[in-house]
Design a protein around this motif. Sequence first.
Motif, short mmCIF file in Angstrom:
data_model
loop_
_atom_site.label_atom_id
_atom_site.label_comp_id
_atom_site.label_asym_id
_atom_site.label_seq_id
_atom_site.Cartn_x
_atom_site.Cartn_y
_atom_site.Cartn_z
N LEU A 58 0.83 -1.19 0.00
CA LEU A 58 0.00 0.00 0.00
C LEU A 58 0.87 1.25 0.00
CD1 LEU A 58 -2.56 -1.16 2.68
CD2 LEU A 58 -3.11 -0.68 0.30
N ALA A 59 0.31 2.33 -0.56
CA ALA A 59 1.02 3.62 -0.55
C ALA A 59 0.87 4.29 0.82
CB ALA A 59 0.47 4.52 -1.64
N HIS A 60 1.84 5.15 1.14
CA HIS A 60 1.82 5.95 2.37
C HIS A 60 1.69 5.06 3.61
CE1 HIS A 60 1.21 9.00 -0.62
NE2 HIS A 60 0.02 8.56 -0.91
N ALA A 61 2.39 3.95 3.60
CA ALA A 61 2.29 2.97 4.68
C ALA A 61 3.68 2.53 5.12
CB ALA A 61 1.45 1.77 4.23
N PRO A 62 4.42 3.36 5.86
CA PRO A 62 5.75 2.96 6.32
C PRO A 62 5.65 1.82 7.32
CG PRO A 62 5.07 5.01 7.37
CD PRO A 62 4.04 4.71 6.32
N ASP A 63 6.67 0.96 7.32
CA ASP A 63 6.69 -0.14 8.29
C ASP A 63 6.72 0.38 9.72
OD1 ASP A 63 6.65 -2.07 6.33
OD2 ASP A 63 8.82 -2.36 6.30
N ALA B 26 10.43 15.42 17.37
CA ALA B 26 11.21 14.67 16.37
C ALA B 26 10.36 13.55 15.79
CB ALA B 26 12.47 14.09 17.01
N HIS B 27 10.38 13.42 14.47
CA HIS B 27 9.57 12.42 13.79
C HIS B 27 10.44 11.58 12.86
CE1 HIS B 27 6.03 10.56 11.99
NE2 HIS B 27 6.51 10.84 10.79
N TYR B 28 10.23 10.25 12.91
CA TYR B 28 10.97 9.32 12.04
C TYR B 28 9.97 8.42 11.32
CZ TYR B 28 13.40 5.13 10.52
OH TYR B 28 13.86 4.09 9.76
N GLU B 29 10.24 8.15 10.03
CA GLU B 29 9.48 7.17 9.27
C GLU B 29 10.42 6.31 8.46
OE1 GLU B 29 6.36 8.49 6.74
OE2 GLU B 29 5.32 9.61 8.33
N SER B 30 10.15 5.03 8.41
CA SER B 30 10.87 4.16 7.48
C SER B 30 10.37 4.43 6.07
CB SER B 30 10.66 2.69 7.87
OG SER B 30 9.29 2.34 7.83
N GLU B 31 11.03 3.84 5.07
CA GLU B 31 10.68 4.12 3.69
C GLU B 31 9.25 3.67 3.40
OE1 GLU B 31 13.53 1.98 1.40
OE2 GLU B 31 12.38 0.12 1.44
N SER B 32 8.62 4.35 2.43
CA SER B 32 7.25 3.99 2.05
C SER B 32 7.05 4.30 0.57
CB SER B 32 6.23 4.75 2.90
OG SER B 32 6.39 6.15 2.75
N TRP B 33 6.15 3.55 -0.05
CA TRP B 33 5.80 3.80 -1.45
C TRP B 33 4.85 4.99 -1.53
CZ3 TRP B 33 8.79 1.54 -4.79
CH2 TRP B 33 9.33 0.29 -4.50
N LEU B 34 4.88 5.66 -2.68
CA LEU B 34 4.01 6.82 -2.90
C LEU B 34 2.84 6.50 -3.81
CD1 LEU B 34 6.84 9.48 -3.25
CD2 LEU B 34 5.34 9.11 -1.28
N SER B 35 2.80 5.28 -4.36
CA SER B 35 1.67 4.84 -5.17
C SER B 35 1.60 3.32 -5.08
CB SER B 35 1.84 5.27 -6.64
OG SER B 35 2.67 4.36 -7.33
N PRO B 36 0.47 2.73 -5.47
CA PRO B 36 0.38 1.26 -5.46
C PRO B 36 1.20 0.61 -6.57
CG PRO B 36 -1.63 2.22 -6.35
CD PRO B 36 -0.82 3.36 -5.82
#
Length: 797
Positions: free
Chosen positions: A681-686, A711-721
């Motif tokens: 799914l898009a916009h769904a970081p682990d 402070a905010h951290y996000e792992s990588e995520s897709w931007l589209s399906p």
Amino acid sequence: MKYSHSALYCAIVAVLVSGPASAADADAEPSQALDTINVTATKRETPLQKTPVAISAISADTLDKQRVMTVADITTLVPGFSATTQGDHGVITLSMRGIGNDSAKTEYADPEVALFVDGVYTPRAEAAAGLLLDLESAEVLRGPQGTLWGRNSTVGAVNFQTAKPELGNLYGYAKLEFGNYAHIGARAAINVPVSETFAFRVALAQEQHDGYVDFQSPDGQLPSLEAQQAAYLASGGTLATFKPIDVGLFVTRGEKYNAQDQSAARISSLWTPNENFTWNLSFEYFRDRGTPNANLMQQPRAGQEFWSSLVDTAPYLDRNAYALRSRMDYVVNDGVMLSYIAGASKFDGRSDYDQDSGVLVPTSFATGATYQNDRTNYSNYESQSHELNLRSTGENAVDWIVGLYYAGEDNKIRFDIPLFNGTSQGTVAWQGSFIQPKQTVDSYAGFGQATWHLSDAWRLTAGARYTRDRKENIGGRGWGWAYNPDVPQIPITPGVQPGPENGFGLGAAGINDGRYSANKPTWLLRFDGDLSEKAFVYASVSTGYKSGGLQDGGVPYKGETLTNYEVGAKFTFLDRRLTWNNALYYEDFKNFQLAAPITFVDGSRGLGFSNVQGSTKVSGFESELTANLGDADRVSLVFSTLFQKKLGTLRYAGSNDYGGLPPCPPESGIGNCLDVSGNDLAHAPDVSLTLVYEHLFRLSGGGTLTPRISAHYESESWLSPFNLGDGDKQDAYARGDFSLRYSPAEARWWCGLYVNNVSDEKVRTNAGRTAIGNGAFLYVSQYQAPRTFGVNFGVDF
């Protein structure tokens, strides 16, 4: 910079003059316990720590300290919540627990995350871009809220509670802010008691800043006249029809992209003629004269700045929104209350947007690049909603609520797309006009929920809702280029009605008339209880639903459903100085709706909807911790992780935002597409994590100095399906915000400074690509704001 220096001087002088706090001052401090937070997630006021829903409650104080201006600003404070910006309509779309719809921005599409203001549903995504004005709190409910909240709360709901008038007290506040990019912000509110039974409140806001995106000069980028002629001749043109590229077609001055100019005002009233009846009524106006957010090249051309674009369509945005909201509460007797919550809203908007993003430089007036102006000539949305509910009050063996609900919309829009080869003076690649004079939505529902107190500690809840939806498209037409070389090839003008007789060469490519209707029950079963005074647990199974509808061509698409299995635990420790709330969930999504602008096999274009077949499965864990550490330190931790986030089966997914997709089989009806079955799914970081820490320095003179770090951290995520690679991805990132506030002793004013996005991270919120031949692509994205800083001041009176 003078504003930053003045705020820092204010803070430093306060420390030097006041000195350290004395022991007597420390002894005088109040309890270190966290404030008790009440929420309305169950349509009745309950303590957050005893509410069996995964809910984040953000107080007015936190909203102020976090400088929350729009719904996008609260996403880092809520587990599994994200916001994306969509350029051509200039809207914010929301995702929760990995589920959202980036194209929920037209008269066709609905969101999966429902927005409410004072319990009144806000149907259009454009409203999410509005200023959040004079709020009491924000409640974010995660998981389907299909029983009590209903409409389009498939994966969650956001309810903003505005500050209400109060009887007996005359008071108010004012805030002023200055920052880089010529930022000016002002907010004020006043509460006025008129009598023992009537009071009103007035709130105002203005937020503005210059655009972040500079204009690139065409000088030095355009080819020489000889090179232009050669390119045009190579494309099959002749010297007789050759024209030099007009540099005046490129925008180099005026309002820039990513500018803000928004105003809002609200007047609200409270009338309590007797102890049994209360009426809250408000009218709100929102005005937006900023500019849309630009798509920027992920890798700028040599010699060009990142925050810049070669613009051939000047940005334009003109929006007005009006909302009337009403709530009446009547105490029928000691154990029963009747409530009527109603609202009506009207939205109108127009915009111009440079959809080609200046990715390619034309090699002649008709070759080498594209000109695409996504132009909303008008969009008008009118909506209303009514809810009548009857519920129990006080202590009962069974708490219950029953209600009836109706929501209606009447929408119209005209959206033009001139798409030309080279420049706007080139040849038509395609152009069209989508005119929807009337699209109506009618949604009816009845609902009920009951909680049985099995004992003093344990409760069983069951609820159900039955919804009937009807949608109708009347007179909608999609006009498209008929590829007639004898027609003068000029961009269609806004005031012209398309048709063969008007000279623009457009034919009726799509007839959108149609009707859609569906019925759907949703339900909830939940068990919750108190393990002790400090520990509360719950387990639930609940469902959500979003109706289908009609897409271009009058073709229906199916409604989507979600079943959510969830267990949660909420703990309160250390004499209420620490709370820790957790939720573990598994979601099974059926017929998930994906929408995108597509090109059909016959060359016509439109907005297409696809239902993902089978199950789209999402599972994850969320955690929120808040603690007062000692008498001067406060920390908050928000954490979420996804274990599973896979799409079901969708063989034919297309999008004109992604050039170079492979040809699709004829039976698909789409020109180009990709099999996205099983993609993430898009916009769904682990993993996503937010840490907020603030320390209160108590000064000997009685004043306080409070630094705050977020402070905010996000792992990588897709931007589209599509999951297409690095250009279609946001890499793992960390960004931080900092603020410092000084409040003098026995004074009702404060001053401070702030820096947002301290490290100037470039965080993508969407992506698209342009094919440039030989399997190569140029990617564009919209981005969160760059580093901003400034000073602010406030006074209470």
